[in-house]
Design a protein around this motif. Structure first.
Motif, PDB file in Angstrom:
ATOM      1  N   ASP A 548      68.617  59.939  60.289  1.00 53.40           N
ATOM      2  CA  ASP A 548      69.949  60.083  60.884  1.00 53.40           C
ATOM      3  C   ASP A 548      69.906  60.088  62.411  1.00 53.40           C
ATOM      4  O   ASP A 548      70.860  60.512  63.069  1.00 53.40           O
ATOM      5  N   GLU A 549      68.800  59.615  62.981  1.00 53.61           N
ATOM      6  CA  GLU A 549      68.653  59.506  64.437  1.00 53.61           C
ATOM      7  C   GLU A 549      68.226  58.078  64.785  1.00 53.61           C
ATOM      8  O   GLU A 549      67.545  57.419  63.994  1.00 53.61           O
ATOM      9  N   PRO A 550      68.612  57.568  65.970  1.00 53.86           N
ATOM     10  CA  PRO A 550      68.119  56.249  66.386  1.00 53.86           C
ATOM     11  C   PRO A 550      66.593  56.249  66.424  1.00 53.86           C
ATOM     12  O   PRO A 550      65.969  57.245  66.786  1.00 53.86           O
ATOM     13  N   GLN A 551      65.999  55.122  66.048  1.00 55.09           N
ATOM     14  CA  GLN A 551      64.544  55.003  66.038  1.00 55.09           C
ATOM     15  C   GLN A 551      64.125  53.726  66.752  1.00 55.09           C
ATOM     16  O   GLN A 551      64.786  52.689  66.637  1.00 55.09           O
ATOM     17  N   THR A 552      63.029  53.841  67.467  1.00 53.62           N
ATOM     18  CA  THR A 552      62.512  52.692  68.216  1.00 53.62           C
ATOM     19  C   THR A 552      61.453  51.960  67.405  1.00 53.62           C
ATOM     20  O   THR A 552      60.495  52.570  66.918  1.00 53.62           O
ATOM     21  N   LEU A 553      61.655  50.660  67.244  1.00 60.73           N
ATOM     22  CA  LEU A 553      60.665  49.799  66.602  1.00 60.73           C
ATOM     23  C   LEU A 553      59.860  49.112  67.687  1.00 60.73           C
ATOM     24  O   LEU A 553      60.410  48.403  68.543  1.00 60.73           O
ATOM     25  N   HIS A 554      58.572  49.344  67.709  1.00 63.93           N
ATOM     26  CA  HIS A 554      57.681  48.647  68.640  1.00 63.93           C
ATOM     27  C   HIS A 554      57.344  47.288  68.027  1.00 63.93           C
ATOM     28  O   HIS A 554      56.667  47.217  66.989  1.00 63.93           O
ATOM     29  N   LEU A 555      57.804  46.239  68.658  1.00 64.57           N
ATOM     30  CA  LEU A 555      57.649  44.901  68.069  1.00 64.57           C
ATOM     31  C   LEU A 555      56.192  44.499  67.916  1.00 64.57           C
ATOM     32  O   LEU A 555      55.858  43.654  67.081  1.00 64.57           O
TER      33      LEU A 555
END
Length: 599
Positions: A548-555
């Motif tokens: 339920d929180e924004p998450q960062t995807l490391h490409l």
């Protein structure tokens, strides 16, 4: 007799010899084989060939175009106007109209749950296998649906109703039913029998020749057949032939794992049961090479996988571990268990596929999560579902202890929050669950009440006294259409978003049920896998934020090829592979592809 017919007969004799190795038979095996072939229309009374087709093994009779809708025949019905004497269409006709209006471009198969006369369990206690429940419609209505959609039908093969003609014959000790049902002695060892229910296994029944103890795996209204009697097998061959003639494409073998019983054993998944499945496949695929078998085995994952055999048993198995693991993932905000399970799953051989689902007419089974989720995880899951208005079904486990067997709740209510409680992300979490399921290796099945976002039906539970009724709402068609046409309603939003996902899915060759799949090694707040089309021309990275929180995807974690253009199929946004990271909003799913026009 032609070579094809002769080979078929020899194969049936071989299979029958295994099944009945320890059974004293009145008829020789060749006679039983010939009677099975005749029942299936594979030979006429003179033994001549009749429409026998030699199947082609390891052939995929499915594609990314295939989606199955699961529904009762009366999940949607019409109601006569107050004070009106006008008749209304049969529920099956109303269902057909709904399917054509809302599903014709996204769903091509429909599983109509048992539509026969029944006495309990919402159809799974069949009184008469040969007729359609007149409260639902007629065979003409079934055949009309089968002309527009592939038809999936239940073969309720382990048991029938205690009110059936066969069981009445058993009570009167008249043929053919007098030897159709499994009985035991009170001295038999039944201590190891695996049960899905808490009711007593044996039902005391007074017959014309004395008191008998009838075996009842599920309930005392559902009496188990005795397949040690070949007449039972032949009777079901006749039923299968009837269903084929009425347009059936897919046979769902209900509760098949319990078919063969030997006191002193677990009476589940016995070798004879597996051989019966293989024999049924032999008969069905020689009668119709396009017909399929799906086994319904709500059991631990490793046992479930055995029903593929060596691509010679079920064409498909229910992916029963997916619902509890996926729901647990979205409630806990951790993909650890789902990821570990997916990594352990073998790819389905050509000629087989996984039937993926996350909601059905039954509850969310917990036995398939045994060995995959810890006891603590299961207890947390149970407690959360109870807080969201759900119910729990129980079974008798080891040493007579009761264990949670299934969770009864509408899927959209199961996902109305997390372990922390309810929140504002219900629809996003619900759509995320389906986006994950739609991309997985296999054919997706979607329950009608998930398609339209039906919530818990507390009133129906009170009315029936059955926990499972909470997810078996019956819609009046005018009320449903009003909701679906209202752009602000939850039901409209759910149908619109799921329809969009299905449209996208059906256009991607990388979503073929047998396309390559690898699990991505991402941190637990994300869940992802990679699909590649069989011709290797399309790749799709399926990545979901399960929190339920924004998450960062490391490409860099997914190694996108920087020289290619990548597009998120769902949002249609382009992703620059040279960027270092990309942010996913709560419960957002990306379907990243290097070729979004797969056609």
């Amino acid at each position: 007799m032609s070579d094809v017919a002769s080979l078929l007969k020899d194969r049936l004799i071989h299979q029958l010899a295994f099944i009945y190795a320890d059974v004293s038979l009145d008829d020789p095996l060749p006679t039983i084989a010939e009677r099975l072939m005749a029942s299936m229309g594979l030979a006429d009374t003179e033994g001549d060939d009749c429409n026998i087709t030699a199947p082609c093994p390891h052939t995929n009779l499915w594609s990314e175009q295939d989606v199955i809708l699961i529904t009762y025949g009366d999940s949607i019905y019409q109601q006569a106007a107050h004070g009106s004497d006008d008749s209304v269409p049969a529920p099956l006709q109303t269902l057909h109209g709904f399917l054509k209006r809302y599903c014709s471009h996204t769903i091509n198969h429909v599983h109509i749950l048992p539509f026969f006369p029944y006495s309990s369990d919402d159809g799974f206690s069949v009184i008469d296998y040969s007729t359609v429940n007149e409260a639902l419609g007629t065979w003409d209505d079934i055949e009309a649906i089968s002309e527009d959609f592939g038809l999936m039908v239940d073969l309720v093969i382990n048991h029938c109703s205690a009110r059936s003609a066969w069981f009445m014959q058993f009570v009167e000790q008249k043929s053919p039913g007098k030897d159709f049902f499994f009985t035991a002695e009170l001295t038999d060892d039944i201590s190891e029998v695996v049960r899905p229910r808490t009711s007593p296994l044996l039902r005391e029944t007074t017959t014309a020749t004395g008191v008998k103890e009838v075996w009842c795996t599920f309930s005392h209204d559902q009496v188990d057949f005795d397949f040690r009697n070949p007449e039972v097998l032949i009777a079901f061959a006749n039923i299968i032939r009837l269903y084929l003639d009425k347009g059936t494409r897919i046979f769902r073998l209900d509760a098949i794992a319990f078919l063969w019983k030997i006191p002193g054993t677990s009476c589940i998944n016995l070798p004879q049961t597996h051989e019966v499945v293989r024999l049924l496949r032999t008969l069905i695929e020689h009668a119709d090479p396009n017909a399929l078998i799906i086994t319904e085995t709500n059991i631990p994952n490793r046992e479930n996988l055995t029903y593929f055999g060596n691509a010679n048993e079920a064409h498909a198995i229910y992916n029963f571990s997916l619902p509890p693991l996926l729901v647990n993932t979205l409630l806990s905000g951790s993909s650890q268990y789902l990821k570990n399970w997916l990594m352990s799953m073998p790819p389905a051989q050509n000629g087989t596929f996984y039937f993926n689902f996350i909601a059905s007419h039954d509850g969310i089974g917990l036995r398939p999560a045994e060995g995959l989720l810890s006891d603590t995880e299961i207890n947390d899951l149970v407690n959360c579902i109870l807080k969201f208005g759900g119910r729990v079904g129980w079974r008798t486990g080891d040493n007579g202890k009761q264990k949670p067997y299934e969770l009864n709740i509408a899927l959209i209510d199961a996902l109305k929050g997390t372990l922390k409680g309810e929140d504002q992300w219900q629809i996003e979490r619900f759509i995320c669950a389906h986006a994950i399921m739609f991309g997985l290796e296999g054919v997706p099945g979607i329950y009608i009440h998930s398609l339209i976002g039906t919530t818990n039906d507390e009133e129906r539970v009170v009315h029936t006294g059955q926990n499972r009724s909470i997810n078996r709402h019956r819609w009046i068609d005018t009320a449903l259409i009003k909701e679906l046409d209202d752009v602000h309603s939850l039901h409209h939003q759910v149908l619109t978003q799921i329809t969009q996902l299905l449209h996208i899915r059906k256009a991607q060759r990388a979503f073929h049920p047998n396309a390559t799949q690898f699990t991505l090694q991402l941190r637990n707040e994300l869940f992802g896998y990679w699909r590649q089309s069989i011709d290797r021309k399309q790749s799709i990275f399926c990545i979901s934020n399960i929190t339920d929180e924004p998450q960062t995807l490391h490409l860099s974690d997914i190694n996108l090829i920087g020289t290619e253009q990548w597009t998120d199929l769902i949002s249609q946004n382009q992703i620059d592979a040279e960027e270092l990271e990309h942010t996913l909003q709560p419960y957002q799913t990306l379907w990243l592809t290097n070729q979004f026009d797969a056609d």
